[in-house]
Design an enzyme around this catalytic site. Structure first.
Site, short mmCIF file in Angstrom:
data_model
loop_
_atom_site.label_atom_id
_atom_site.label_comp_id
_atom_site.label_asym_id
_atom_site.label_seq_id
_atom_site.Cartn_x
_atom_site.Cartn_y
_atom_site.Cartn_z
N ASN A 10 26.69 35.43 36.33
CA ASN A 10 27.82 34.53 36.06
C ASN A 10 27.75 33.42 37.10
OD1 ASN A 10 30.25 33.29 35.61
ND2 ASN A 10 31.53 35.03 36.25
N LYS A 12 29.42 30.76 37.27
CA LYS A 12 30.71 30.11 37.51
C LYS A 12 30.51 28.58 37.57
CE LYS A 12 32.23 34.33 39.69
NZ LYS A 12 33.06 35.01 40.66
N HIS A 96 37.63 36.90 32.31
CA HIS A 96 37.30 37.00 33.74
C HIS A 96 38.59 36.82 34.55
CE1 HIS A 96 35.61 36.17 37.66
NE2 HIS A 96 34.50 36.74 37.22
N GLU A 98 39.19 35.23 37.13
CA GLU A 98 39.47 33.85 37.54
C GLU A 98 40.13 33.06 36.41
OE1 GLU A 98 35.49 33.04 38.87
OE2 GLU A 98 35.77 34.47 40.50
N GLU A 168 35.50 44.82 36.71
CA GLU A 168 35.37 44.03 37.94
C GLU A 168 36.64 44.15 38.77
OE1 GLU A 168 32.34 40.66 37.46
OE2 GLU A 168 34.21 39.93 36.64
N GLY A 174 33.41 38.35 44.99
CA GLY A 174 33.15 37.29 45.96
C GLY A 174 33.58 37.63 47.37
N SER A 214 30.54 41.73 43.87
CA SER A 214 29.62 41.77 45.01
C SER A 214 28.41 42.66 44.80
CB SER A 214 30.38 42.17 46.28
OG SER A 214 31.38 41.21 46.57
P1 PGA Z 1 30.46 38.25 42.71
O1 PGA Z 1 31.18 37.82 41.35
O2 PGA Z 1 29.19 38.98 42.34
O3 PGA Z 1 30.20 36.96 43.45
O4 PGA Z 1 31.40 39.15 43.45
C1 PGA Z 1 31.24 38.68 40.25
C2 PGA Z 1 31.99 38.04 39.11
O5 PGA Z 1 33.01 37.39 39.36
O6 PGA Z 1 31.60 38.17 37.94
#
Ligand code: PGA
Length: 255
Positions: A10, A12, A96, A98, A168, A174, A214
């Site tokens: 992803n 983003k 997601h 976000e 998630e 992140g 992560s």
């Molecule tokens: P990350 O993000 O691997 O940077 O923690 C995962 C995601 O938001 O899909």
């Protein structure tokens, strides 16, 4: 998606176009284990070109990171599932955290988006996961069950069959903090049991449940070895070809 393991990146809102092209060129040289499928979650403006670049790589699929719930109309700045399907995009990431947090996407809207995507043959990766305070209050199972039951479990069986789920935990996205293998396995098992209760055992076994939060080259193998973790949704580490390739290779199934 018939592969046993799915590793989805992803991106983003990251990478310039030349950087994206360079990343994909490098990923084309990554040896993908048998029985692993790779998905790249690409920003809208790059989808068409990156789909073209990967056409002869059937185990690399291209996904958008969102789509609008209507198929067309006066929605300035939006992109429909019809548009994505018309340029050969394979799937879309929906729900997601976000998008839920910054764009206020709720269960009702996400169900509309699922229907829009599925009606154009796009394979959704539907995300769920709890924030830190819910985990600390030990309400995470209830929270995730509610996210699934109020939204994706409203789909009938034929539509649900084309979906994947990504668990998630928001506190792991992140942050560099990953769910422990025990936490991940326990939530994935819990989700699979919910699918079993809603759609039956065959569907529960068939559904790919990805872990996100992560995932890095150093922790990927331990996560992917868990019986109910069928792969990963990878943010930060999917932006580096070497790291993402190492994660893809960690998905190789040892049975
Ligand atoms: P990350 O993000 O691997 O940077 O923690 C995962 C995601 O938001 O899909």
């Amino acid at each position: 998606m018939n592969e046993k393991r799915i590793i989805a990146g992803n991106w983003k809102m990251n990478l310039s176009f030349p950087e994206a092209i360079e990343l994909v060129e490098k990923l084309k040289t990554c040896e993908i284990p048998e029985d692993t499928g790779v998905i790249l979650g690409v920003p809208y403006p790059y989808l068409h070109e990156i789909k073209k670049m990967t056409r002869s790589y059937p185990r690399i699929r291209i996904s958008a990171q969102n789509c609008h719930q209507e198929l067309k109309g006066a929605y300035t700045g939006e992109v429909s599932a019809l548009m994505l399907a018309s340029i050969g995009v394979d799937g879309v990431i929906l729900g997601h955290s976000e998008r839920r947090m910054y764009f206020h996407e709720d269960n009702t809207l996400l169900l509309q988006k699922l229907h829009a995507a599925l009606s154009f043959g796009l394979h959704p990766i539907f995300c769920c996961g709890e924030p830190l305070d819910i985990r600390q209050a030990e309400k995470h199972e209830e929270y995730v069950a509610n996210q699934l039951q109020k939204c994706i479990f409203q789909l009938d069986e034929e539509l649900f069959r084309d979906c994947m789920i990504a668990y998630e935990p928001i506190w792991a996205i992140g942050t560099g903090e990953t769910a422990t293998p025990e936490q991940a396995q326990s939530m994935h098992r819990f989700i699979r049991n919910l699918i079993d209760r809603r759609y039956g055992t065959e569907m529960a076994n068939l559904t790919r449940i990805l872990y996100g939060g992560s995932v890095k080259p150093g922790n990927a193998a331990a996560l992917f070895a868990l019986p109910d973790v069928d792969g990963g949704l990878v943010g930060g580490a999917s932006l580096q070809a070497d790291d993402f390739c190492a994660i893809i290779q960690a998905s190789s199934v040892h049975e």
